[in-house]
Motif scaffolding. Structure first.
Motif, PDB file in Angstrom:
ATOM      1  N   LYS A 145      24.835 -55.650  21.343  1.00 14.60           N
ATOM      2  CA  LYS A 145      23.920 -56.473  20.536  1.00 14.60           C
ATOM      3  C   LYS A 145      23.360 -57.597  21.434  1.00 14.60           C
ATOM      4  CE  LYS A 145      27.081 -55.655  16.686  1.00 14.60           C
ATOM      5  NZ  LYS A 145      28.117 -56.199  15.821  1.00 14.60           N
ATOM      6  N   PRO A 146      22.116 -57.988  21.359  1.00 10.47           N
ATOM      7  CA  PRO A 146      21.115 -57.716  20.324  1.00 10.47           C
ATOM      8  C   PRO A 146      20.391 -56.369  20.430  1.00 10.47           C
ATOM      9  CG  PRO A 146      20.196 -59.228  21.927  1.00 10.47           C
ATOM     10  CD  PRO A 146      21.609 -58.979  22.345  1.00 10.47           C
ATOM     11  N   ILE A 150      24.237 -49.943  19.066  1.00 19.59           N
ATOM     12  CA  ILE A 150      25.526 -49.736  18.375  1.00 19.59           C
ATOM     13  C   ILE A 150      25.311 -49.380  16.898  1.00 19.59           C
ATOM     14  CG2 ILE A 150      25.980 -52.200  17.833  1.00 19.59           C
ATOM     15  CD1 ILE A 150      28.987 -51.393  18.739  1.00 19.59           C
ATOM     16  N   PHE A 151      24.308 -49.994  16.278  1.00 20.13           N
ATOM     17  CA  PHE A 151      24.018 -49.685  14.870  1.00 20.13           C
ATOM     18  C   PHE A 151      23.373 -48.304  14.741  1.00 20.13           C
ATOM     19  CE2 PHE A 151      23.810 -54.498  14.262  1.00 20.13           C
ATOM     20  CZ  PHE A 151      25.121 -54.540  13.825  1.00 20.13           C
ATOM     21  N   LEU A 152      22.503 -47.970  15.701  1.00 20.15           N
ATOM     22  CA  LEU A 152      21.864 -46.646  15.676  1.00 20.15           C
ATOM     23  C   LEU A 152      22.919 -45.553  15.864  1.00 20.15           C
ATOM     24  CD1 LEU A 152      18.623 -47.386  17.756  1.00 20.15           C
ATOM     25  CD2 LEU A 152      18.856 -47.217  15.276  1.00 20.15           C
ATOM     26  N   PHE A 153      23.881 -45.837  16.722  1.00 21.46           N
ATOM     27  CA  PHE A 153      24.965 -44.870  16.951  1.00 21.46           C
ATOM     28  C   PHE A 153      25.811 -44.716  15.682  1.00 21.46           C
ATOM     29  CE2 PHE A 153      29.237 -43.767  18.735  1.00 21.46           C
ATOM     30  CZ  PHE A 153      28.895 -42.510  19.211  1.00 21.46           C
ATOM     31  N   GLU A 172      23.865 -64.036  15.212  1.00 18.13           N
ATOM     32  CA  GLU A 172      22.416 -63.949  15.399  1.00 18.13           C
ATOM     33  C   GLU A 172      22.080 -62.682  16.199  1.00 18.13           C
ATOM     34  OE1 GLU A 172      20.644 -67.289  17.408  1.00 18.13           O
ATOM     35  OE2 GLU A 172      18.651 -66.745  16.681  1.00 18.13           O
ATOM     36  N   ALA A 173      22.888 -62.414  17.242  1.00 19.03           N
ATOM     37  CA  ALA A 173      22.649 -61.220  18.075  1.00 19.03           C
ATOM     38  C   ALA A 173      22.737 -59.948  17.228  1.00 19.03           C
ATOM     39  CB  ALA A 173      23.659 -61.162  19.213  1.00 19.03           C
ATOM     40  N   GLY A 174      23.630 -59.948  16.250  1.00 18.85           N
ATOM     41  CA  GLY A 174      23.812 -58.783  15.391  1.00 18.85           C
ATOM     42  C   GLY A 174      22.665 -58.622  14.406  1.00 18.85           C
ATOM     43  N   ILE A 175      22.158 -59.734  13.914  1.00 18.76           N
ATOM     44  CA  ILE A 175      21.024 -59.684  12.980  1.00 18.76           C
ATOM     45  C   ILE A 175      19.781 -59.192  13.735  1.00 18.76           C
ATOM     46  CG2 ILE A 175      19.476 -61.108  11.542  1.00 18.76           C
ATOM     47  CD1 ILE A 175      22.123 -62.817  10.964  1.00 18.76           C
ATOM     48  N   ASP A 176      19.601 -59.688  14.964  1.00 18.60           N
ATOM     49  CA  ASP A 176      18.492 -59.217  15.805  1.00 18.60           C
ATOM     50  C   ASP A 176      18.621 -57.719  16.070  1.00 18.60           C
ATOM     51  OD1 ASP A 176      17.372 -61.723  15.984  1.00 18.60           O
ATOM     52  OD2 ASP A 176      18.285 -62.221  17.915  1.00 18.60           O
ATOM     53  N   ALA A 177      19.852 -57.270  16.299  1.00 14.32           N
ATOM     54  CA  ALA A 177      20.091 -55.845  16.575  1.00 14.32           C
ATOM     55  C   ALA A 177      19.741 -54.996  15.355  1.00 14.32           C
ATOM     56  CB  ALA A 177      21.549 -55.630  16.971  1.00 14.32           C
ATOM     57  N   ALA A 178      20.117 -55.461  14.176  1.00 14.71           N
ATOM     58  CA  ALA A 178      19.818 -54.730  12.945  1.00 14.71           C
ATOM     59  C   ALA A 178      18.302 -54.643  12.731  1.00 14.71           C
ATOM     60  CB  ALA A 178      20.493 -55.408  11.753  1.00 14.71           C
ATOM     61  N   ASN A 182      15.591 -51.296  12.738  1.00 11.85           N
ATOM     62  CA  ASN A 182      14.895 -50.977  11.483  1.00 11.85           C
ATOM     63  C   ASN A 182      15.867 -50.853  10.307  1.00 11.85           C
ATOM     64  OD1 ASN A 182      12.617 -50.553   9.984  1.00 11.85           O
ATOM     65  ND2 ASN A 182      12.481 -48.354  10.448  1.00 11.85           N
ATOM     66  N   MET A 183      16.913 -51.681  10.325  1.00  9.46           N
ATOM     67  CA  MET A 183      17.893 -51.690   9.239  1.00  9.46           C
ATOM     68  C   MET A 183      17.763 -53.002   8.456  1.00  9.46           C
ATOM     69  SD  MET A 183      21.150 -50.114  11.225  1.00  9.46           S
ATOM     70  CE  MET A 183      21.043 -48.505  11.997  1.00  9.46           C
ATOM     71  N   LEU A 184      18.356 -53.030   7.289  1.00  8.41           N
ATOM     72  CA  LEU A 184      18.250 -54.224   6.443  1.00  8.41           C
ATOM     73  C   LEU A 184      19.401 -55.196   6.758  1.00  8.41           C
ATOM     74  CD1 LEU A 184      16.841 -55.465   3.784  1.00  8.41           C
ATOM     75  CD2 LEU A 184      18.823 -54.493   2.616  1.00  8.41           C
ATOM     76  N   PRO A 185      19.108 -56.348   7.376  1.00  2.00           N
ATOM     77  CA  PRO A 185      20.194 -57.256   7.741  1.00  2.00           C
ATOM     78  C   PRO A 185      20.610 -58.209   6.619  1.00  2.00           C
ATOM     79  CG  PRO A 185      18.157 -57.878   8.863  1.00  2.00           C
ATOM     80  CD  PRO A 185      17.804 -56.847   7.842  1.00  2.00           C
TER      81      PRO A 185
END
Ligand code: BG6
Ligand code: MG
Length: 218
Positions: A145-146, A150-153, A172-178, A182-185
């Motif tokens: 992250k960001p 990891i979320f796509l996986f 913040e890095a995780g919200i940016d990653a989401a 293209n996911m809903l953070p």
């Protein structure tokens, strides 16, 4: 009308367990030893960030050899793992387990996506290793992250499209990653840290199942 989301991906440290406090204590002990000023605000910038990136942030312009860099990283992890030794189910944040169980009862898939290489240890220590459909951690992807990797996986492992996933994150890095994935953070924590999320709660316990189902349109 917005469609129903099919999965909720959870960050671990600071969302499901209170281990972000242990990360803080381990970094603090190390920073004190190294004579580096370190506050809780500084620690917030390390949330969701891999161990090596955290150390770079901590060192700022301070130059150290590769050996020293590795030694400091190992020492931080020793301190962290030492704290994890005291872990029990009490380290699960209030409401977290009930929320995941509630989603499962409705057939909504759940995953843990944490950049921590200690993810398995934390899940085992708190007794929730079997709670999630999928677990991805700091060993699963190269870019942490960001980057959305990891979320796509996690979405791929769940067999769900990224746009059908919500992500619960305290960093913040995780919200940016989401957002990048293209996911809903859904953010956990104060506005300064979690403000970029589409929805925000002060703590995990504030997200009731009813609210979460509403958010994911289920
Ligand atoms: C994240 C934490 O979950 O994991 C970060 O929010 C931490 O603070 C990162 O640096 C890496 O953890 P570990 O256990 O691999 O050092
Ligand atoms: Mg976190």
């Amino acid at each position: 009308m917005r469609r129903k989301l099919k999965a909720v991906i959870f960050d671990l440290d600071g969302v499901i367990t209170d281990t972000s406090e242990y990360h803080y204590r381990a970094w603090k002990r190390l920073a004190d030893e190294e004579g580096i000023p370190f506050t809780r605000d500084d620690n917030d910038k390390l949330r969701g960030v891999s161990r090596g990136e955290c150390l770079k942030i901590l060192l700022k312009e301070k130059q150290v050899s590769d050996e020293k860099f590795q030694e400091i990283m190992n020492r931080k992890n020793e301190y962290y793992v030492e704290l994890l030794g005291q872990m029990t189910s009490k380290n699960i944040l209030s409401g977290a387990k009930e929320l995941v169980l509630g989603l499962k009862r409705r057939g909504i898939k759940t995953a843990i996506a944490s950049v921590s290489k200690n993810t398995r240890t934390v899940l085992q220590g708190t007794g929730i290793e079997d709670l999630f459909d999928v677990i991805v951690d700091g060993y699963s992807v190269k870019n942490t992250k960001p980057a959305p990797d990891i979320f796509l996986f996690a979405a791929k492992e769940l067999g769900v499209k990224p746009e059908d996933c919500a992500v619960v994150e305290d960093a913040e890095a995780g919200i940016d990653a989401a957002l990048a994935g293209n996911m809903l953070p859904i953010g956990i924590g104060p506005e300064e840290r979690a403000g970029k999320a589409r929805y925000r709660f002060e703590k995990t316990g504030d997200i009731t199942l009813t609210k979460l189902l509403e958010i994911i349109n289920f």
